[in-house]
Design an enzyme around this catalytic site. Structure first.
Site, short mmCIF file in Angstrom:
data_model
loop_
_atom_site.label_atom_id
_atom_site.label_comp_id
_atom_site.label_asym_id
_atom_site.label_seq_id
_atom_site.Cartn_x
_atom_site.Cartn_y
_atom_site.Cartn_z
N GLU A 25 5.44 2.23 2.32
CA GLU A 25 5.04 2.08 0.92
C GLU A 25 4.22 3.30 0.48
OE1 GLU A 25 4.64 0.00 3.41
OE2 GLU A 25 4.57 -2.09 2.77
N CYS A 49 -1.70 -1.21 1.94
CA CYS A 49 -0.63 -0.85 1.01
C CYS A 49 -0.66 -1.69 -0.26
CB CYS A 49 0.73 -0.94 1.68
SG CYS A 49 1.03 0.46 2.78
#
Ligand code: ZN
Length: 139
Positions: free
Chosen positions: A60, A94
């Site tokens: 990510e 993330c």
């Protein structure tokens, strides 16, 4: 927001392709990510591990880097794909990184090589989150 099935397929294929570029010799856990930005463009990333383990990057994070470097500033959806069979979710760090470029409505989709497995919003995975608007009220 519900994504058009064609867009879901595009994100799935993009993240599967990105996953092929994963550098994950230590964990063997290859992850790919595809982010849909505010202009309808898709940016991809994969996890990049490091011999000094904490220096590794999540998929990510690398996808967000690609989005920002391409001029994207707002994520509409992100699809993360792992090896399965367990359903993958973005790690806590993330979730916060995504929050910088999205609100609670961000669509987060989990997949594996068999296809799409589950879907949430960022609000579900990171409730009561801290974001850029908290710093916009300066004294
Ligand atoms: Zn992560």
């Amino acid at each position: 927001m519900s994504l058009h099935p064609d867009m879901l397929q595009q994100l799935l294929q993009a993240s599967l392709g990105a996953r092929q570029h994963s550098h994950s010799p230590y964990s063997g856990y290859a992850v790919g990510a595809a982010i849909l930005d505010e202009q309808g463009r898709i940016h991809v990333g994969a996890n990049i591990e490091n011999a000094a383990y904490p220096q590794g990057l999540c998929a990510e994070a690398t996808a967000l880097g690609a989005m920002v470097m391409a001029g994207g500033r707002r994520a509409q959806a992100v699809l993360v794909i792992g090896p399965g069979p367990e359903i993958i979710t973005p790690c806590g760090a993330c979730r916060q990184k995504l929050r910088e470029f999205a609100g609670q409505e961000l669509v987060i989709i989990a997949g594996d090589p068999s296809g799409i497995r589950q879907q949430w919003t960022l609000g579900e995975l990171l409730p009561f989150s801290f974001g850029p608007e908290h710093l916009s009220h300066k004294p």
